[in-house]
Design a protein around this motif. Structure first.
Motif, short mmCIF file in Angstrom:
data_model
loop_
_atom_site.label_atom_id
_atom_site.label_comp_id
_atom_site.label_asym_id
_atom_site.label_seq_id
_atom_site.Cartn_x
_atom_site.Cartn_y
_atom_site.Cartn_z
N GLU A 1 4.59 -50.40 -35.57
CA GLU A 1 4.84 -50.98 -34.26
C GLU A 1 5.04 -49.94 -33.17
N ARG A 2 5.17 -48.68 -33.51
CA ARG A 2 5.56 -47.69 -32.51
C ARG A 2 4.39 -46.77 -32.16
N LEU A 3 4.54 -46.10 -31.02
CA LEU A 3 3.53 -45.16 -30.56
C LEU A 3 3.79 -43.77 -31.16
N ASN A 4 2.72 -43.12 -31.51
CA ASN A 4 2.79 -41.74 -31.97
C ASN A 4 2.49 -40.85 -30.76
N TRP A 5 3.51 -40.15 -30.30
CA TRP A 5 3.36 -39.32 -29.09
C TRP A 5 2.18 -38.36 -29.22
N ASP A 6 2.01 -37.78 -30.38
CA ASP A 6 1.02 -36.72 -30.54
C ASP A 6 -0.41 -37.20 -30.36
N ILE A 7 -0.67 -38.49 -30.57
CA ILE A 7 -2.05 -38.97 -30.42
C ILE A 7 -2.27 -39.72 -29.11
N LEU A 8 -1.22 -39.84 -28.28
CA LEU A 8 -1.41 -40.45 -26.97
C LEU A 8 -2.26 -39.54 -26.09
N PRO A 9 -3.20 -40.10 -25.32
CA PRO A 9 -4.03 -39.27 -24.45
C PRO A 9 -3.22 -38.71 -23.28
N SER A 10 -3.69 -37.60 -22.73
CA SER A 10 -3.02 -37.02 -21.57
C SER A 10 -3.12 -37.93 -20.35
N ASN A 11 -4.29 -38.58 -20.19
CA ASN A 11 -4.51 -39.56 -19.13
C ASN A 11 -4.87 -40.89 -19.77
N PRO A 12 -4.39 -42.00 -19.21
CA PRO A 12 -4.57 -43.29 -19.88
C PRO A 12 -5.99 -43.85 -19.73
N PRO A 13 -6.48 -44.54 -20.76
CA PRO A 13 -7.74 -45.28 -20.61
C PRO A 13 -7.49 -46.56 -19.83
N LYS A 14 -8.51 -47.08 -19.18
CA LYS A 14 -8.39 -48.37 -18.50
C LYS A 14 -9.52 -49.27 -18.99
N ARG A 15 -9.14 -50.31 -19.75
CA ARG A 15 -10.15 -51.18 -20.33
C ARG A 15 -10.38 -52.45 -19.52
N MET A 16 -9.49 -52.72 -18.58
CA MET A 16 -9.64 -53.87 -17.70
C MET A 16 -9.11 -53.54 -16.32
N ASN A 17 -9.51 -54.34 -15.34
CA ASN A 17 -8.98 -54.22 -13.99
C ASN A 17 -7.64 -54.94 -13.91
N GLY A 18 -6.69 -54.34 -13.21
CA GLY A 18 -5.38 -54.95 -13.08
C GLY A 18 -4.74 -54.62 -11.75
N ALA A 19 -3.92 -55.53 -11.27
CA ALA A 19 -3.24 -55.30 -9.99
C ALA A 19 -2.00 -56.17 -9.88
N MET A 20 -1.01 -55.64 -9.18
CA MET A 20 0.13 -56.41 -8.72
C MET A 20 -0.09 -56.67 -7.24
N VAL A 21 -0.32 -57.93 -6.90
CA VAL A 21 -0.56 -58.31 -5.51
C VAL A 21 0.76 -58.71 -4.87
N HIS A 22 1.02 -58.20 -3.69
CA HIS A 22 2.23 -58.53 -2.94
C HIS A 22 1.90 -59.67 -1.97
N LEU A 23 2.62 -60.78 -2.07
CA LEU A 23 2.38 -61.90 -1.16
C LEU A 23 3.00 -61.58 0.20
N VAL A 24 2.14 -61.43 1.19
CA VAL A 24 2.56 -61.09 2.55
C VAL A 24 2.74 -62.38 3.35
N ASN A 25 3.93 -62.54 3.92
CA ASN A 25 4.23 -63.71 4.75
C ASN A 25 4.02 -63.38 6.22
N TYR A 26 3.36 -64.28 6.93
CA TYR A 26 3.10 -64.09 8.36
C TYR A 26 3.95 -65.01 9.23
N ALA A 27 4.63 -65.99 8.63
CA ALA A 27 5.38 -66.97 9.39
C ALA A 27 6.78 -66.46 9.72
N ASN A 28 7.34 -66.97 10.82
CA ASN A 28 8.67 -66.54 11.27
C ASN A 28 9.46 -67.74 11.77
#
Length: 264
Positions: free
Chosen positions: A157-184
């Motif tokens: 279940e755990r990660l082996n530090w020694d085999i982790l890549p220096s830079n991460p792979p990206k297998r899918m697109n991902g984003a955290m979208v911030h909901l911007v409010n315009y009303a006051n």
């Protein structure tokens, strides 16, 4: 600008005030965030993010999204951050690093010994396959030469530090979208049809509208920074065209999400 900063409340503190003001170069370019885990001076990147910041509601730099990045500047950004951490003699733990890539090369915005400010774990698990906290445990507990090691039964279940890549792979697109409010003013209507449309999008994994924006009669203010967001949407999709289509549509819907009577 000096008067606005000097004596203002420090972010995250109810009482502490800014007593000094630092004048530095205004860096023009695209801003990135690089999350890193370090083990005895070895720095491995957990995720690289590109910010989508735009003018809104009178503010110059409002967050619209924090997107996972693996573009052409990936190596330059990651190598710059590693050199920065070495220069600061940071050897262990998590750092959240922000960089602006200018025409003259990378410029450091911050090195902060903390995790990213929002819950990005579901995104990195889907898009990269592991997360920064599992990396941290691997750094502290996962090696034969470490003073503490995982129990043997946790090996699958755990990660082996020694085999982790220096830079991460990206297998899918991902984003955290911030909901911007315009009303006051006083909240009078929530556009439930638009929110349901967002929720049904193929790229949307999860979303939340913050409670003040759900109760009719509450006073709401336009979004001018991350503290005044109306909520968030987590997006994941292997298809870049579908991902971008859904993202553009969410941005298009934002001005319609909330209606308010301006009491002033």
């Amino acid at each position: 600008a000096f008067q606005q900063i000097h004596g203002a409340t420090v972010f995250g503190s109810p009482r502490e005030k800014h007593e000094v003001v630092l004048v530095q170069e205004f860096a023009i370019g695209q801003e990135f965030a690089i999350d890193v885990v370090s083990k005895n001076g070895e720095h491995k990147v957990a995720a690289v993010w590109i910010y989508d910041k735009r003018p809104a509601n009178g503010a110059s730099f409002v967050y619209y999204a924090t997107k996972l990045y693996d573009g052409e500047n990936m190596d330059e950004l990651c190598n710059y951050v590693r050199k920065t951490l070495d220069a600061l003699d940071i050897k262990w733990g998590i750092t959240h690093n922000e960089i602006i890539l200018t025409a003259d090369g990378p410029r450091l915005v911050e090195v902060n010994c903390r995790q990213h400010n929002m819950d990005f774990i579901p995104l990195t698990m889907e898009c990269i396959g592991y997360n920064i906290f599992d990396m941290l445990l691997g750094a502290y507990l996962g090696g034969e030469d470490d003073p503490f090691v995982y129990p043997m039964e946790t090996e699958p279940e755990r990660l082996n530090w020694d085999i982790l890549p220096s830079n991460p792979p990206k297998r899918m697109n991902g984003a955290m979208v911030h909901l911007v409010n315009y009303a006051n003013g006083t909240l009078t209507r929530l556009n439930e049809d638009a929110l349901r449309e967002i929720q049904r999008m193929p790229s949307v994994m999860n979303m939340e509208v913050y409670p003040p924006f759900l109760q009719m009669g509450n006073t709401i203010s336009p979004t001018i920074d991350i503290r005044t967001d109306a909520g968030w949407v987590q997006m994941v999709n292997p298809n870049p065209n579908e991902f971008q289509k859904d993202y553009d549509r969410i941005i298009e819907l934002m001005p319609t999400l909330f209606e308010a009577n301006d009491d002033l």
